[in-house]
Design an enzyme around this catalytic site. Structure first.
Site, PDB file in Angstrom:
ATOM      1  N   GLU A 196     -13.971  18.715  14.291  1.00  0.00           N
ATOM      2  CA  GLU A 196     -12.831  18.158  13.546  1.00  0.00           C
ATOM      3  C   GLU A 196     -12.033  19.313  12.948  1.00  0.00           C
ATOM      4  O   GLU A 196     -12.594  20.186  12.292  1.00  0.00           O
ATOM      5  CB  GLU A 196     -13.319  17.198  12.452  1.00  0.00           C
ATOM      6  CG  GLU A 196     -12.236  16.695  11.519  1.00  0.00           C
ATOM      7  CD  GLU A 196     -11.058  16.046  12.221  1.00  0.00           C
ATOM      8  OE1 GLU A 196     -11.264  15.073  12.962  1.00  0.00           O
ATOM      9  OE2 GLU A 196      -9.908  16.524  12.049  1.00  0.00           O
ATOM     10  N   ALA A 217      -9.224  18.849  10.873  1.00  0.00           N
ATOM     11  CA  ALA A 217      -8.585  18.548   9.585  1.00  0.00           C
ATOM     12  C   ALA A 217      -9.491  17.628   8.756  1.00  0.00           C
ATOM     13  O   ALA A 217     -10.596  18.011   8.410  1.00  0.00           O
ATOM     14  CB  ALA A 217      -7.214  17.949   9.830  1.00  0.00           C
ATOM     15  N   GLY A 243     -12.243  11.305   9.620  1.00  0.00           N
ATOM     16  CA  GLY A 243     -11.723   9.934   9.620  1.00  0.00           C
ATOM     17  C   GLY A 243     -10.334   9.832  10.212  1.00  0.00           C
ATOM     18  O   GLY A 243      -9.862   8.732  10.514  1.00  0.00           O
ATOM     19  N   GLY A 244      -9.636  10.974  10.357  1.00  0.00           N
ATOM     20  CA  GLY A 244      -8.346  10.981  11.060  1.00  0.00           C
ATOM     21  C   GLY A 244      -7.254  10.193  10.362  1.00  0.00           C
ATOM     22  O   GLY A 244      -7.266  10.020   9.140  1.00  0.00           O
ATOM     23  N   THR A 245      -6.310   9.721  11.158  1.00  0.00           N
ATOM     24  CA  THR A 245      -5.088   9.087  10.650  1.00  0.00           C
ATOM     25  C   THR A 245      -5.390   7.833   9.842  1.00  0.00           C
ATOM     26  O   THR A 245      -4.892   7.665   8.726  1.00  0.00           O
ATOM     27  CB  THR A 245      -4.175   8.692  11.834  1.00  0.00           C
ATOM     28  OG1 THR A 245      -3.956   9.837  12.643  1.00  0.00           O
ATOM     29  CG2 THR A 245      -2.848   8.156  11.347  1.00  0.00           C
ATOM     30  N   HIS A 285      -9.951 -27.238   4.710  1.00  0.00           N
ATOM     31  CA  HIS A 285      -8.758 -27.533   3.911  1.00  0.00           C
ATOM     32  C   HIS A 285      -8.921 -26.940   2.514  1.00  0.00           C
ATOM     33  O   HIS A 285     -10.004 -27.001   1.955  1.00  0.00           O
ATOM     34  CB  HIS A 285      -8.581 -29.052   3.808  1.00  0.00           C
ATOM     35  CG  HIS A 285      -7.464 -29.420   2.880  1.00  0.00           C
ATOM     36  ND1 HIS A 285      -6.140 -29.360   3.266  1.00  0.00           N
ATOM     37  CD2 HIS A 285      -7.473 -29.822   1.579  1.00  0.00           C
ATOM     38  CE1 HIS A 285      -5.372 -29.722   2.246  1.00  0.00           C
ATOM     39  NE2 HIS A 285      -6.156 -30.005   1.211  1.00  0.00           N
TER      40      HIS A 285
END
Ligand SMILES: Cc1cc2nc3c(=O)[nH]c(=O)nc-3n(C[C@H](O)[C@H](O)[C@H](O)COP(=O)(O)OP(=O)(O)OC[C@H]3O[C@@H](n4cnc5c(N)ncnc54)[C@H](O)[C@@H]3O)c2cc1C
Length: 458
Positions: free
Chosen positions: A34, A36, A39-41, A441
């Protein structure tokens, strides 16, 4: 000498971590790389922070509407953006921290920090270290697209990444891009108290959607005081005292929009231009998306591409589904294909839009004979009770087979209610069977069979 592994996984977005865990669990020696944030963007600059900010914006909106519900506040509500941002930062920190802890705690897995680049068909370099593996998985995602707009290089602008650092309410936010990302930011900042102008090049917002959906979303945003400028085909940017001016070249209205801040939300670009793909014999299309077959294998048979970088989806759930397909095929010979996936997604404006399957345009393009049922949210009991009656429910069915082809649920809880239709589309359930099932409902989902009672030719 390259360090040997059974599998290399480049990127810890929405496919990489789960794949690493599954392969390592199956006894493979795995390296996870990785460059950066873990978990990325989605976790850092996408789904998680935007939905957290949208929750704050909803709270502000409800506070402004408190009197509609018979609730008195001591004064006008005030948004404290520093606290809004701190809340968002805490949620993001927990998510990204959990991904990192998960990866570092995996048995059989090594975590490396740095930018990975291919150096050969089965080798990758990270910093000074070369790694080799029989199987390599690319999950590098994308980044905000910065368009070729005259003058843009001379003005400050925000993207979905840099706006995450904003802890104040801009006086007037110009949002370039009237699609999913742009509209979520536009509504949330309006609710935080900014003036907001959305600038869209096309003739309507969210152009992938049916015209009635685009129109209803536009009206919902305009009712909150957001200005929408369409047909802005000659976009340009210019620095001005106190902010920025965007040239629109619109057919109607003022030729420029002036604001204090500019957010670019005009699309995404895949992170594939600096991966050394040529060295590994991996081809991309003209826009840089990695070419893959039905099982997500690239033009190098030992390398797979998952998530946004393969252009087969642009969502967290499609990236995660890519992981499931690849892992099931490798470990269980499951023969799964990405093309078996039925499109489904949500737009998290308020009210949200839940979508599944074909739009009207796609139904017409495929020359299917279809029927459509539609009901305004003002005739949905739960929406009336909640005081949230904007939007409509719309479902398309095929006339001959009675199969549900697609739906657009623009209304309160539309993002949740759409799931029973997603299941029905996957199961090819005739709408006449779908109608016979009892629902709870009062719920938005309860009205879906009723929508199907009054079908008209499309
Ligand atoms: C503002 C916004 C809101 C969104 N909201 C939603 C939503 O509500 N629901 C939804 O389903 N989707 C949403 N998305 C889309 C979603 O975020 C993406 O579809 C998802 O993150 C894609 O995951 P991925 O694994 O393909 O890549 P990414 O999450 O982008 O992760 C890729 C990772 O790879 C790393 N990387 C890249 N290149 C290298 C390299 N050479 N070496 C090492 N590491 C590298 C990156 O640092 C990154 O961590 C949103 C997107 C944005 C921008």
């Amino acid at each position: 000498m390259a360090t040997p592994f059974d599998a290399l996984i480049i990127g810890t977005g929405q496919a990489g971590p789960a794949l690493a865990a599954r392969l390592a669990g199956a006894g493979m020696k795995v390296a996870v790389i990785e460059k950066a944030k873990f978990g990325g963007t989605c976790v850092n600059d996408g789904c998680t922070p935007t939905k957290t900010l949208i929750a704050s914006a909803y709270a502000a909106h409800l506070a402004y509407r408190a009197a509609d519900y018979g609730v008195e506040l001591p004064g006008a509500p005030r948004v404290d953006m520093k606290r809004v941002k701190a809340r968002k930062d805490a949620v993001v920190a927990s998510s990204t921290g959990n991904v990192e802890k998960w990866m570092r705690g995996l048995k059989n897995a090594t975590v490396l920090r740095g930018h990975a680049r291919f150096t050969g068909k089965n080798t990758v370099k990270v910093g000074g270290e070369e790694l080799a593996a029989e199987k390599i998985f690319i999950d590098v995602g994308g980044r905000p697209l910065v368009p070729k707009m005259p003058g843009l290089d001379s003005v400050p602008y925000l993207t979905n990444v840099s706006i995450m650092d904003v802890d104040f309410v801009p006086e007037h936010l110009l949002v370039a891009g009237g699609s999913y990302v742009g509209l979520e930011f536009a509504q949330m900042y309006r609710r935080f108290g900014a003036r907001v102008t959305v600038i869209e090049m096309g003739p309507r917002l969210i152009a992938r959607e049916d015209e009635d959906v685009s129109q209803a979303v536009k009206e919902i945003l305009e009712a909150e005081g957001i200005e929408v400028r369409l047909d802005a085909q000659c976009l340009s940017a210019q620095k001005e005292a106190g902010g920025v001016a965007v040239g629109l070249g619109c057919k109607e209205g003022a030729p420029r929009a002036r604001g204090s801040h500019l957010l670019l939300a005009v699309g995404r670009a895949p992170n594939t231009d600096d991966l050394g793909l040529e060295a590994a014999g991996i081809k991309t299309d003209k826009r840089g998306y990695i070419e893959v077959d039905e099982e997500l294998r690239t033009t190098n048979p030992n390398v797979w591409a998952l998530g946004d970088c393969n252009g087969k989806g642009a969502f967290t759930h499609t990236a995660y589904n890519d992981y499931e397909i690849v892992a099931d095929n490798l470990l269980s010979n499951a023969g799964r294909k990405w093309s078996d996936r039925i499109p489904c997604y949500a737009l998290y404006t308020d009210p949200p839009l839940g979508r599944v399957g074909m739009s009207e345009a796609e139904i017409r393009q495929k020359k299917l004979t279809a029927l459509v049922g539609k009901r305004p949210m003002s005739r949905v009991a739960r929406a009336v009770e909640k005081g949230e009656t904007q939007g409509f429910l719309k479902i398309h069915v095929e006339a001959s087979s009675k199969r549900i082809l697609g739906a657009a649920l623009l209304g309160t809880s539309g993002d949740e209610a759409v799931h029973s239709l997603i299941d029905a589309v996957y199961a090819k359930t005739p709408y006449t069977d779908f109608q016979r099932r009892v629902r709870i409902h009062p719920n938005v989902s309860e009205l879906l069979p009723t929508v199907l009672e009054d079908l008209k030719p499309l």
